[in-house]
Design a protein around this motif. Structure first.
Motif, PDB file in Angstrom:
ATOM      1  N   GLY A  10     -51.284  42.712 -46.014  1.00 28.89           N
ATOM      2  CA  GLY A  10     -50.630  43.241 -44.932  1.00 28.89           C
ATOM      3  C   GLY A  10     -51.458  43.811 -43.848  1.00 28.89           C
ATOM      4  N   GLU A  11     -51.226  43.181 -42.708  1.00 28.98           N
ATOM      5  CA  GLU A  11     -51.892  43.527 -41.476  1.00 28.98           C
ATOM      6  C   GLU A  11     -51.507  44.882 -40.744  1.00 28.98           C
ATOM      7  OE1 GLU A  11     -54.527  41.978 -40.831  1.00 28.98           O
ATOM      8  OE2 GLU A  11     -54.324  40.347 -42.202  1.00 28.98           O
ATOM      9  N   ALA A  12     -52.006  45.494 -39.925  1.00 28.51           N
ATOM     10  CA  ALA A  12     -51.823  46.702 -39.183  1.00 28.51           C
ATOM     11  C   ALA A  12     -50.592  46.302 -38.400  1.00 28.51           C
ATOM     12  CB  ALA A  12     -52.845  47.415 -38.391  1.00 28.51           C
ATOM     13  N   GLY A  40     -56.872  49.939 -44.449  1.00 33.44           N
ATOM     14  CA  GLY A  40     -57.058  50.621 -43.226  1.00 33.44           C
ATOM     15  C   GLY A  40     -57.026  52.105 -43.107  1.00 33.44           C
ATOM     16  N   ALA A  41     -57.478  52.674 -42.052  1.00 29.56           N
ATOM     17  CA  ALA A  41     -57.166  54.195 -41.815  1.00 29.56           C
ATOM     18  C   ALA A  41     -56.042  54.651 -42.246  1.00 29.56           C
ATOM     19  CB  ALA A  41     -57.715  54.509 -40.384  1.00 29.56           C
ATOM     20  N   ASP A  42     -55.856  55.793 -42.825  1.00 27.09           N
ATOM     21  CA  ASP A  42     -54.430  56.342 -43.258  1.00 27.09           C
ATOM     22  C   ASP A  42     -53.687  57.043 -42.206  1.00 27.09           C
ATOM     23  OD1 ASP A  42     -52.189  57.359 -44.578  1.00 27.09           O
ATOM     24  OD2 ASP A  42     -53.110  58.831 -45.988  1.00 27.09           O
ATOM     25  N   THR A  46     -47.511  53.058 -44.764  1.00 25.29           N
ATOM     26  CA  THR A  46     -48.056  52.276 -45.828  1.00 25.29           C
ATOM     27  C   THR A  46     -47.067  51.050 -46.357  1.00 25.29           C
ATOM     28  OG1 THR A  46     -47.106  53.623 -47.561  1.00 25.29           O
ATOM     29  CG2 THR A  46     -49.220  53.963 -46.684  1.00 25.29           C
ATOM     30  N   TYR A  47     -47.660  50.003 -46.652  1.00 22.40           N
ATOM     31  CA  TYR A  47     -46.918  48.907 -47.338  1.00 22.40           C
ATOM     32  C   TYR A  47     -46.652  49.508 -48.588  1.00 22.40           C
ATOM     33  CZ  TYR A  47     -48.114  45.502 -43.879  1.00 22.40           C
ATOM     34  OH  TYR A  47     -48.371  44.841 -42.714  1.00 22.40           O
ATOM     35  N   HIS A  48     -45.604  48.521 -49.253  1.00 26.63           N
ATOM     36  CA  HIS A  48     -44.954  48.867 -50.576  1.00 26.63           C
ATOM     37  C   HIS A  48     -45.336  47.549 -51.478  1.00 26.63           C
ATOM     38  CE1 HIS A  48     -42.275  52.512 -49.775  1.00 26.63           C
ATOM     39  NE2 HIS A  48     -42.976  52.204 -48.582  1.00 26.63           N
ATOM     40  N   SER A 164     -53.275  48.741 -43.071  1.00 27.74           N
ATOM     41  CA  SER A 164     -53.559  47.614 -43.570  1.00 27.74           C
ATOM     42  C   SER A 164     -53.886  47.529 -45.207  1.00 27.74           C
ATOM     43  CB  SER A 164     -54.515  46.792 -42.869  1.00 27.74           C
ATOM     44  OG  SER A 164     -55.768  47.438 -43.045  1.00 27.74           O
ATOM     45  N   ALA A 165     -53.277  46.669 -45.859  1.00 26.12           N
ATOM     46  CA  ALA A 165     -53.568  46.738 -47.199  1.00 26.12           C
ATOM     47  C   ALA A 165     -53.668  45.006 -48.093  1.00 26.12           C
ATOM     48  CB  ALA A 165     -52.313  47.169 -47.891  1.00 26.12           C
TER      49      ALA A 165
END
Length: 178
Positions: A10-12, A40-42, A46-48, A164-165
């Motif tokens: 998962g991209e920003a 990535g930085a919080d 967020t992704y799920h 990102s994730a």
């Protein structure tokens, strides 16, 4: 694939992915070995990461949906599930389960067992939820959905500017009952 592991990124900017099996069945067991983490930085967006049984008919909410792992952020310490009753459109009708003490940034085997009698969830072989019945008020019993298939998703609920994730899958399996 990275070293034999399926990696969803998962991209920003909001670019992500999902996959769905073409194999559906009514009743059985589904299992997957997964882990997820934010990269990535919080920023609170967020992704799920999800493991879902989705109706083969694509009729939702009429034919139900079993989100047997659905977390609001990658790598959380509590596994969550939302098991949706088959029901006519309107307010969401579901059961919720949570099991804390599960570091989802580490590998875990997550599974669901769906029979004519119940829907049960497992983390590393330990049952953490069980639902059955509940018919009424315009809905069918929770385990009365028609044929479903597995989806594995890293959902984007926010559009752009996300944390990102990655969501990794070591393996996924489907078993018939019996």
């Amino acid at each position: 694939m990275v070293g034999g592991i399926l990696r969803q990124t998962g991209e920003a900017n909001g670019d992500s992915g999902w996959l769905a099996s073409t194999f559906g069945q009514r009743y059985g067991r589904w299992k997957a070995r997964v882990r997820s983490q934010a990269t990535g930085a919080d920023n609170g967006r967020t992704y799920h990461p999800l493991l879902i049984l989705w109706p083969d008919s694509d009729r939702w909410p009429q034919d139900g949906e079993y989100d047997y792992l659905e977390n609001s952020a990658p790598g959380e310490d509590c596994a969550e599930a939302f098991i949706h009753y088959p029901h006519e459109p309107g307010p969401v009708q579901q059961e919720f389960a949570r099991r804390c003490g599960v570091d989802l940034s580490q590998w875990h085997n997550v599974g669901i067992e769906w029979t004519p009698d119940h829907v049960k969830g497992f983390v590393d072989g330990v049952e953490w939820f069980s639902f059955s019945g509940g018919a009424g008020d315009g809905r069918q019993c929770i385990q009365c959905a028609p044929s479903m298939h597995q989806t594995i998703q890293l959902d984007n609920f926010f559009g752009t500017n996300l944390r990102s994730a990655v969501y990794e899958v070591d393996w996924a399996r489907v078993y018939p009952l019996g």
